[in-house]
Design a protein around this motif. Structure first.
Motif, PDB file in Angstrom:
ATOM      1  N   THR A  38       0.828  -1.105  -0.021  1.00  0.00           N
ATOM      2  CA  THR A  38      -0.025  -0.020  -0.046  1.00  0.00           C
ATOM      3  C   THR A  38       0.841   1.209   0.150  1.00  0.00           C
ATOM      4  O   THR A  38       0.402   2.215  -0.564  1.00  0.00           O
ATOM      5  N   GLU A  39       2.039   1.054   0.752  1.00  0.00           N
ATOM      6  CA  GLU A  39       2.980   2.493   0.469  1.00  0.00           C
ATOM      7  C   GLU A  39       3.364   2.807  -0.854  1.00  0.00           C
ATOM      8  O   GLU A  39       3.325   3.703  -1.377  1.00  0.00           O
ATOM      9  N   VAL A  40       3.774   1.529  -1.760  1.00  0.00           N
ATOM     10  CA  VAL A  40       4.007   1.549  -3.047  1.00  0.00           C
ATOM     11  C   VAL A  40       2.959   2.337  -3.848  1.00  0.00           C
ATOM     12  O   VAL A  40       3.065   3.234  -4.704  1.00  0.00           O
ATOM     13  N   LEU A  41       1.811   1.972  -3.691  1.00  0.00           N
ATOM     14  CA  LEU A  41       0.591   2.461  -4.386  1.00  0.00           C
ATOM     15  C   LEU A  41       0.319   3.923  -3.911  1.00  0.00           C
ATOM     16  O   LEU A  41      -0.127   4.652  -4.921  1.00  0.00           O
ATOM     17  N   ARG A  42       0.418   4.243  -2.718  1.00  0.00           N
ATOM     18  CA  ARG A  42       0.183   5.512  -2.298  1.00  0.00           C
ATOM     19  C   ARG A  42       1.071   6.399  -3.027  1.00  0.00           C
ATOM     20  O   ARG A  42       0.980   7.664  -3.353  1.00  0.00           O
ATOM     21  N   ARG A  43       2.396   5.914  -2.904  1.00  0.00           N
ATOM     22  CA  ARG A  43       3.446   6.735  -3.640  1.00  0.00           C
ATOM     23  C   ARG A  43       3.348   7.097  -4.984  1.00  0.00           C
ATOM     24  O   ARG A  43       3.488   8.119  -5.457  1.00  0.00           O
ATOM     25  N   LEU A  44       2.899   6.077  -5.708  1.00  0.00           N
ATOM     26  CA  LEU A  44       2.595   6.376  -7.225  1.00  0.00           C
ATOM     27  C   LEU A  44       1.429   7.159  -7.294  1.00  0.00           C
ATOM     28  O   LEU A  44       1.142   8.068  -8.196  1.00  0.00           O
ATOM     29  N   ALA A  45       0.375   7.149  -6.522  1.00  0.00           N
ATOM     30  CA  ALA A  45      -0.808   7.899  -6.561  1.00  0.00           C
ATOM     31  C   ALA A  45      -0.492   9.178  -6.291  1.00  0.00           C
ATOM     32  O   ALA A  45      -0.902  10.272  -7.061  1.00  0.00           O
ATOM     33  N   PRO A 329       7.565  -5.990  -3.313  1.00  0.00           N
ATOM     34  CA  PRO A 329       7.211  -4.608  -3.290  1.00  0.00           C
ATOM     35  C   PRO A 329       8.151  -3.719  -4.146  1.00  0.00           C
ATOM     36  O   PRO A 329       7.555  -2.959  -4.882  1.00  0.00           O
ATOM     37  N   GLN A 330       9.281  -3.828  -4.088  1.00  0.00           N
ATOM     38  CA  GLN A 330      10.096  -3.197  -4.894  1.00  0.00           C
ATOM     39  C   GLN A 330      10.141  -3.345  -6.505  1.00  0.00           C
ATOM     40  O   GLN A 330       9.961  -2.520  -7.255  1.00  0.00           O
ATOM     41  N   TRP A 331       9.888  -4.595  -6.659  1.00  0.00           N
ATOM     42  CA  TRP A 331       9.757  -5.135  -7.874  1.00  0.00           C
ATOM     43  C   TRP A 331       8.412  -4.760  -8.432  1.00  0.00           C
ATOM     44  O   TRP A 331       8.449  -4.104  -9.703  1.00  0.00           O
ATOM     45  N   LEU A 332       7.469  -4.622  -7.677  1.00  0.00           N
ATOM     46  CA  LEU A 332       6.074  -4.025  -8.068  1.00  0.00           C
ATOM     47  C   LEU A 332       6.158  -2.728  -8.272  1.00  0.00           C
ATOM     48  O   LEU A 332       5.672  -2.254  -9.682  1.00  0.00           O
ATOM     49  N   GLU A 333       6.795  -1.815  -7.751  1.00  0.00           N
ATOM     50  CA  GLU A 333       6.934  -0.387  -7.907  1.00  0.00           C
ATOM     51  C   GLU A 333       7.469  -0.266  -9.336  1.00  0.00           C
ATOM     52  O   GLU A 333       7.132   0.651 -10.082  1.00  0.00           O
ATOM     53  N   LYS A 334       8.693  -0.783  -9.373  1.00  0.00           N
ATOM     54  CA  LYS A 334       9.528  -0.555 -10.777  1.00  0.00           C
ATOM     55  C   LYS A 334       8.673  -1.062 -11.885  1.00  0.00           C
ATOM     56  O   LYS A 334       8.533  -0.246 -12.919  1.00  0.00           O
ATOM     57  N   VAL A 335       7.920  -2.094 -11.889  1.00  0.00           N
ATOM     58  CA  VAL A 335       7.310  -2.937 -12.884  1.00  0.00           C
ATOM     59  C   VAL A 335       5.890  -1.687 -13.325  1.00  0.00           C
ATOM     60  O   VAL A 335       5.876  -1.584 -14.348  1.00  0.00           O
ATOM     61  N   LEU A 336       5.411  -1.304 -12.271  1.00  0.00           N
ATOM     62  CA  LEU A 336       4.222  -0.229 -12.567  1.00  0.00           C
ATOM     63  C   LEU A 336       4.818   1.038 -13.221  1.00  0.00           C
ATOM     64  O   LEU A 336       4.103   1.844 -13.778  1.00  0.00           O
ATOM     65  N   ARG A 337       6.100   1.466 -12.915  1.00  0.00           N
ATOM     66  CA  ARG A 337       6.694   2.605 -13.488  1.00  0.00           C
ATOM     67  C   ARG A 337       6.999   2.097 -15.061  1.00  0.00           C
ATOM     68  O   ARG A 337       7.094   2.928 -16.160  1.00  0.00           O
ATOM     69  N   ALA A 338       7.740   0.916 -15.146  1.00  0.00           N
ATOM     70  CA  ALA A 338       8.371   0.538 -16.386  1.00  0.00           C
ATOM     71  C   ALA A 338       7.357   0.342 -17.524  1.00  0.00           C
ATOM     72  O   ALA A 338       7.629   0.432 -18.797  1.00  0.00           O
ATOM     73  N   LEU A 339       6.143  -0.253 -17.226  1.00  0.00           N
ATOM     74  CA  LEU A 339       5.301  -0.741 -18.219  1.00  0.00           C
ATOM     75  C   LEU A 339       4.726   0.599 -18.869  1.00  0.00           C
ATOM     76  O   LEU A 339       4.734   0.579 -20.199  1.00  0.00           O
TER      77      LEU A 339
END
Length: 504
Positions: A38-45, A329-339
């Motif tokens: 949820t921290e990753v998602l909030r940071r991207l939001a 979680p790190q992979w998830l954040e990087k993927v959601l930026r890279a796609l």
């Protein structure tokens, strides 16, 4: 379009043991997965990004993340984590101690500032910002194909109502527990307002390039794309098994912390190399690039095959990211930026349905995402006793509740409420799964029989006219199993209103 779907679920654990599979399971998953994801998602939001993924949160997990006992226990657990980090540093493992102390301090800060009064506010913030699409589900996560039709309908509508009460939002879609399906469920979904749900890829014979309306309904089934999903999570070749990532199974026995990296699939725990964050970071970058390439190639191939723009849906348990795979979680954040940077459109299942990534109707058959993609995990010989137990308990519960409601149909009956609560906990799909997979099978059987005993005990008292005793028993069991306070037995569908075509 690419859709990432995360399914967040644990069975009801508060007040039912602490270690190794009771509340410890909840606190580990909370610290390692729910906090950082949820921290990753909030940071991207906060960067203005929206429609990032589809997030399933089962009612039974949501209840635990809001439960006062669980919140107090989690705060204590995080403090204990920090103390164990101190012990590691003082015990001759300074690198491990410093790394874990830093992680524990960050988790404590997150929890105290974002989570201290419950998880509902955290999830609602993401839903309100259109960061995620929320998937709901039935109460207590039953394997629906084997469940009595009345209780099946009740658990679904109450589950959706529970989501509305917690998050001010009724989900358009659900993650059907264990992706379990049997013909007729689509009609139940349609009546409940569910517009789409998840199935496993083999349920659609691997043709997952588009969502499919099910039979004569307009309810859409989205299938998990296995070639893409297995790229991440596969027992043989998934990313988490890479030598550089932190090993899940190896512990420092003095502190319970995890000091090692995978090193090799055949390397014993005593020979594992120390964890090296720099090596893990390099592996992450490689695996992010590989995943983006995999998604791009799959989208192109599927679009060529179906002659139109295709959809790829990758689906995972949320607990993979952090709990099972430390770097997840790190992979998830990087993927959601890279796609998006690679030109790949990312959206939610609701986006996919609304934007026309839907093909022809399909005659969906009995299926699940378990072994064999059938029902064997929840209905096989190894759990025949649990199947029989469930049927007997549900029959007893419904008969008793019907008689209680007939006597006073307009009055809230907390005894009847607790009977249904305990019956639903009895039929949780987790118990049969854990037995079939031999994963804490003893605990699972104990839990199934404990809730069955609670149901029968209250029913027996009520049926024999010992009303005061029934109230005392219901109140006592509610102290341990106090989830779903909005559950109201008066909303149980009368027998004559349930379509017999979906009765198992």
């Amino acid at each position: 379009m690419f859709c990432l779907v995360l399914h967040s679920h644990l069975p009801w654990l508060p007040h039912h043991g602490r270690w190794p599979v009771g509340e410890e399971w909840l606190y580990q998953s909370w610290a390692a997965s729910y906090l950082p994801v949820t921290e990753v998602l909030r940071r991207l939001a906060d960067e203005g990004r929206s429609h990032l993924l589809t997030l399933g949160v089962t009612p039974v997990l949501a209840a635990q993340l809001d439960d006062p006992h669980s919140l107090a226990g989690m705060h204590h657990w995080l403090g204990n984590w920090q103390m164990r980090a101190h012990e590691a540093a003082l015990g001759g493992k300074p690198d491990l101690g410093v790394r874990e102390h830093r992680a524990a301090a960050h988790a404590l800060d997150l929890f105290e500032n974002r989570w201290r009064h419950g998880g509902s506010a955290v999830v609602r913030e993401l839903v309100d910002a259109d960061t995620v699409e929320l998937l709901g589900g039935p109460l207590a996560h039953p394997f629906q194909p084997l469940l009595d039709a009345r209780l099946r309908a009740f658990s679904l509508t109450e589950g959706l109502a529970d989501a509305r009460a917690r998050w001010g939002h009724t989900p358009n879609g659900i993650w059907a527990p264990e992706c379990g399906y049997t013909p007729g469920l689509e009609r139940l979904y349609d009546r409940a307002g569910v517009r789409h749900f998840m199935v496993d890829g083999p349920s659609l014979h691997g043709d997952t390039a588009l969502g499919r309306p099910v039979r004569e309904s307009e309810v859409v089934a989205f299938g998990r794309d296995l070639p893409v999903s297995y790229r991440v999570w596969s027992p043989k070749s998934g990313y988490p098994g890479h030598a550089a990532y932190r090993d899940f199974h190896t512990y420092d026995h003095a502190t319970g912390l995890k000091p090692s990296r995978v090193t090799g699939r055949t390397v014993g725990s005593e020979d594992k190399a120390p964890y090296d964050p720099a090596l893990a970071e390099a592996a992450l970058d490689k695996h992010v690039a590989d995943f983006v390439d995999t998604v791009r190639a799959r989208l192109r191939a599927e679009s060529d095959r179906v002659g139109r723009e295709a959809l790829v849906v990758a689906a995972f348990d949320t607990e993979l990211f952090g709990h099972w795979w430390y770097e997840g979680p790190q992979w998830l954040e990087k993927v959601l930026r890279a796609l998006p940077e690679a030109g790949i459109r990312v959206g939610t299942l609701d986006d996919a349905r609304r934007d026309g990534f839907v093909g022809d109707a399909v005659e969906l058959d009995d299926s699940s995402w378990g072994s064999g993609k059938d029902w064997r995990v929840w209905a096989g010989d190894q759990v025949a006793d649990i199947v029989q137990l469930n049927a007997e308990v549900v029959g007893t519960a419904l008969d008793t509740v019907d008689k209680a409601l007939d006597a006073a149909p307009h009055v809230r009956n907390h005894v009847a409420d607790q009977i249904l609560r305990e019956a639903l906990l009895t039929v949780s799909s987790d118990w049969a799964f854990m037995v079939s997979k031999d994963s804490a099978a003893g605990y699972a059987r104990e839990r199934a029989h404990k809730h069955a005993h609670a149901t029968r005990e209250i029913c027996d008292a009520l049926a024999s006219g010992r009303t005061d005793r029934a109230h005392a028993l219901a109140s006592g069991w509610n102290q341990a199993d106090s989830l779903f306070p909005g559950l109201d037995a008066r909303r149980l569908p009368p027998a004559q209103t349930v379509n017999p075509e979906i009765t198992p």
